[in-house]
Design an enzyme around this catalytic site. Structure first.
Site, PDB file in Angstrom:
ATOM      1  N   CYS A 116       8.936   3.698  -9.299  1.00 52.28           N
ATOM      2  CA  CYS A 116       9.322   4.585  -8.182  1.00 52.28           C
ATOM      3  C   CYS A 116      10.832   4.839  -8.127  1.00 52.28           C
ATOM      4  CB  CYS A 116       8.853   4.013  -6.855  1.00 52.28           C
ATOM      5  SG  CYS A 116       7.065   3.864  -6.791  1.00 52.28           S
ATOM      6  N   HIS A 252      12.725   7.651  -1.118  1.00 53.30           N
ATOM      7  CA  HIS A 252      11.445   7.561  -1.810  1.00 53.30           C
ATOM      8  C   HIS A 252      10.350   7.528  -0.747  1.00 53.30           C
ATOM      9  CE1 HIS A 252       8.175   6.369  -4.252  1.00 53.30           C
ATOM     10  NE2 HIS A 252       8.140   5.119  -3.825  1.00 53.30           N
ATOM     11  N   ASN A 282       2.573   8.704  -2.079  1.00 55.30           N
ATOM     12  CA  ASN A 282       3.623   8.145  -2.922  1.00 55.30           C
ATOM     13  C   ASN A 282       3.446   8.695  -4.344  1.00 55.30           C
ATOM     14  OD1 ASN A 282       5.213   6.551  -4.566  1.00 55.30           O
ATOM     15  ND2 ASN A 282       4.660   4.620  -3.584  1.00 55.30           N
TER      16      ASN A 282
HETATM   17  O1  UT7 Z   1       6.485   2.739  -4.065  1.00 53.10           O
HETATM   18  C1  UT7 Z   1       6.548   1.397  -4.366  1.00 53.10           C
HETATM   19  C2  UT7 Z   1       6.676   0.620  -3.181  1.00 53.10           C
HETATM   20  N1  UT7 Z   1       5.414   0.433  -2.507  1.00 53.10           N
HETATM   21  C3  UT7 Z   1       5.445   0.249  -1.242  1.00 53.10           C
HETATM   22  O2  UT7 Z   1       6.504   0.352  -0.698  1.00 53.10           O
HETATM   23  C4  UT7 Z   1       4.200  -0.138  -0.486  1.00 53.10           C
HETATM   24  C5  UT7 Z   1       4.558  -1.230   0.461  1.00 53.10           C
HETATM   25  N2  UT7 Z   1       3.475  -1.713   1.279  1.00 53.10           N
HETATM   26  C6  UT7 Z   1       2.903  -0.959   2.244  1.00 53.10           C
HETATM   27  O3  UT7 Z   1       3.243   0.205   2.410  1.00 53.10           O
HETATM   28  C7  UT7 Z   1       1.909  -1.612   3.157  1.00 53.10           C
HETATM   29  O4  UT7 Z   1       1.931  -3.002   2.960  1.00 53.10           O
HETATM   30  C8  UT7 Z   1       0.448  -1.102   2.986  1.00 53.10           C
HETATM   31  C9  UT7 Z   1       0.347   0.298   3.504  1.00 53.10           C
HETATM   32  C10 UT7 Z   1       0.075  -1.159   1.520  1.00 53.10           C
HETATM   33  C11 UT7 Z   1      -0.522  -1.976   3.782  1.00 53.10           C
HETATM   34  O5  UT7 Z   1      -0.152  -1.998   5.156  1.00 53.10           O
HETATM   35  P1  UT7 Z   1      -0.075  -3.398   5.924  1.00 53.10           P
HETATM   36  O6  UT7 Z   1       0.282  -3.080   7.314  1.00 53.10           O
HETATM   37  O7  UT7 Z   1       0.874  -4.271   5.150  1.00 53.10           O
HETATM   38  O8  UT7 Z   1      -1.569  -3.884   5.873  1.00 53.10           O
HETATM   39  P2  UT7 Z   1      -2.128  -5.228   5.251  1.00 53.10           P
HETATM   40  O9  UT7 Z   1      -2.034  -5.209   3.757  1.00 53.10           O
HETATM   41  O10 UT7 Z   1      -1.512  -6.361   5.986  1.00 53.10           O
HETATM   42  O11 UT7 Z   1      -3.657  -5.103   5.650  1.00 53.10           O
HETATM   43  C12 UT7 Z   1      -4.093  -5.121   7.014  1.00 53.10           C
HETATM   44  C13 UT7 Z   1      -5.604  -4.988   7.055  1.00 53.10           C
HETATM   45  C14 UT7 Z   1      -6.307  -5.949   6.112  1.00 53.10           C
HETATM   46  O12 UT7 Z   1      -7.473  -6.426   6.773  1.00 53.10           O
HETATM   47  P3  UT7 Z   1      -7.484  -7.891   7.439  1.00 53.10           P
HETATM   48  O13 UT7 Z   1      -7.178  -8.838   6.313  1.00 53.10           O
HETATM   49  O14 UT7 Z   1      -6.394  -7.852   8.477  1.00 53.10           O
HETATM   50  O15 UT7 Z   1      -8.866  -7.964   7.991  1.00 53.10           O
HETATM   51  C15 UT7 Z   1      -6.717  -5.074   4.954  1.00 53.10           C
HETATM   52  O16 UT7 Z   1      -7.887  -5.528   4.301  1.00 53.10           O
HETATM   53  O17 UT7 Z   1      -5.995  -3.672   6.650  1.00 53.10           O
HETATM   54  C16 UT7 Z   1      -7.005  -3.769   5.644  1.00 53.10           C
HETATM   55  N3  UT7 Z   1      -6.892  -2.622   4.760  1.00 53.10           N
HETATM   56  C17 UT7 Z   1      -7.473  -1.441   5.015  1.00 53.10           C
HETATM   57  N4  UT7 Z   1      -8.274  -1.014   6.001  1.00 53.10           N
HETATM   58  C18 UT7 Z   1      -8.703   0.266   5.974  1.00 53.10           C
HETATM   59  C19 UT7 Z   1      -6.190  -2.528   3.608  1.00 53.10           C
HETATM   60  N5  UT7 Z   1      -6.314  -1.289   3.094  1.00 53.10           N
HETATM   61  C20 UT7 Z   1      -7.107  -0.594   3.940  1.00 53.10           C
HETATM   62  C21 UT7 Z   1      -7.593   0.725   3.958  1.00 53.10           C
HETATM   63  N6  UT7 Z   1      -8.373   1.100   4.979  1.00 53.10           N
HETATM   64  N7  UT7 Z   1      -7.276   1.618   3.001  1.00 53.10           N
END
Ligand code: UT7
Length: 325
Positions: A116, A252, A282
């Site tokens: 990225c 980004h 992204n």
């Molecule tokens: O470009 C390179 C750099 N990349 C990034 O900058 C990405 C950085 N990370 C992020 O943007 C975020 O961490 C995400 C958008 C990927 C995830 O958001 P989050 O607020 O960190 O969510 P999480 O991973 O803590 O997940 C929260 C919950 C989980 O369920 P439990 O364990 O709380 O029951 C996940 O299983 O959301 C669940 N979950 C989803 N639910 C519905 C994960 N993906 C999904 C989904 N739909 N697509």
């Protein structure tokens, strides 16, 4: 003849594949909701390459638009750099493929792989080529088709990414242009965001389930927010500038929450931040030049304004560029 003190952006261009995949479309494919994706990422839709469409196709369209906007002749280009993580072939580089399509036969052409952060890396390199007079006119492209390396059954990653390309034409000038660039990498974080397969591990690896994006989203998120905050300070300090001296933040586009945190650190109102994540998702190396082109073409970014470009991605890699447009 003007002296070459700076490299300057002469024109921008971008291209998005026709096919649009909305959050609602994704609801039908995996266990997710439009609400979750919007709330956690800001993404509403993304563009996805067609069956036969490749990174070079996207790069070519974006490049032709940038060349037209710059008002230069294609023959003037003596450096082609493409930042990409999804090249068309193992070799030759996608930059060589693009060079051939555009009918350029002089100068260097090569790919840069910094995921990225790739476009910022490519811009840094092109700027140095021009300021050291190793090249006069550079075509710098960020192009990726990350949809090809997504596991479409993994809801934690497949909702985040999209395909596209952005390009700039850069040439030597005595007027201000690229003011400074700041590149970083720390390979200790290699496993937090990765496609853990590659050709030197054998074709079996590339054909396996490993050949898709794996990400520890939460850890990447935390590190990205902290690192980008420090990067902003480093960039301002190097240029002896204050936060208020920046006209536009062009980040980004990974997640609206990361973008908002960086804008807050800069004390910048969101109407001075170019945000395209809702439309593009992204798009990795394409995301910054795509956002730049959108804001140039809709008249927000004007000549003489100061732009802060910044990115964070796999490696980890991160970097910024301060640019007088
Ligand atoms: O470009 C390179 C750099 N990349 C990034 O900058 C990405 C950085 N990370 C992020 O943007 C975020 O961490 C995400 C958008 C990927 C995830 O958001 P989050 O607020 O960190 O969510 P999480 O991973 O803590 O997940 C929260 C919950 C989980 O369920 P439990 O364990 O709380 O029951 C996940 O299983 O959301 C669940 N979950 C989803 N639910 C519905 C994960 N993906 C999904 C989904 N739909 N697509």
């Amino acid at each position: 003849m003007c002296s070459v003190k700076y490299s300057r952006i002469k024109g921008t261009g971008s291209y998005l594949p026709e096919k649009v995949l909305s959050n609602t479309d994704l609801e039908k494919m995996i266990d997710t909701t439009d609400q979750w994706i919007r709330d956690r990422t800001g993404i509403e839709r993304r563009h996805i390459v067609g069956e036969d469409e490749t990174t070079c196709d996207l790069a070519e369209m974006a490049s032709r638009r940038a060349i037209e906007a710059a008002g230069i002749n294609i023959e003037d280009i003596d450096l082609v750099i493409i930042a990409t993580t999804t090249p068309d072939r193992i070799f030759p580089s996608t930059a060589c493929l693009l060079q051939e399509r555009l009918g350029i036969q002089k100068g260097a052409a090569f790919d840069v792989q910094a995921v990225c952060t790739g476009f910022v890396y490519a811009l840094d390199i092109a700027d140095k080529f021009i300021r050291t007079k190793s090249a006069r006119t550079a075509l710098v492209v960020g192009a990726d088709a990350l949809s090809r390396i997504l596991d479409w059954s993994d809801r934690t990653t497949c909702v985040l990414f999209g395909d596209g390309a952005g390009a700039v034409v850069l040439s030597g000038s005595d007027e201000s242009g690229v003011l400074s660039t700041h590149l970083h990498a720390d390979g200790r974080y290699k496993d937090l965001l990765t496609v853990p397969a590659g050709i030197s591990q054998g074709y079996e690896q590339v054909q396996s389930q490993n050949a898709f994006i794996h990400m520890d989203g939460r850890e990447v998120f935390k590190k990205a927010v902290n690192t980008l905050g420090q990067l902003v300070d480093e960039t301002l300090e190097a240029n002896q500038m204050e936060k208020g001296d920046i006209d536009w933040l062009i980040p980004h586009q990974a997640n609206i929450r990361i973008i908002t945190a960086t804008a807050k650190k800069l004390k910048m109102p969101m109407d001075r931040v170019v945000v395209t994540v809702q439309e593009h998702g992204n798009t990795s190396a394409a995301s910054i030049p795509l956002a730049l082109d959108v804001a140039v073409r809709d008249g927000r970014v004007k000549r003489g304004e100061t732009l802060l470009l910044e990115a964070f991605g796999g490696g980890f890699t991160w970097g910024s560029a301060l640019v007088k447009y």
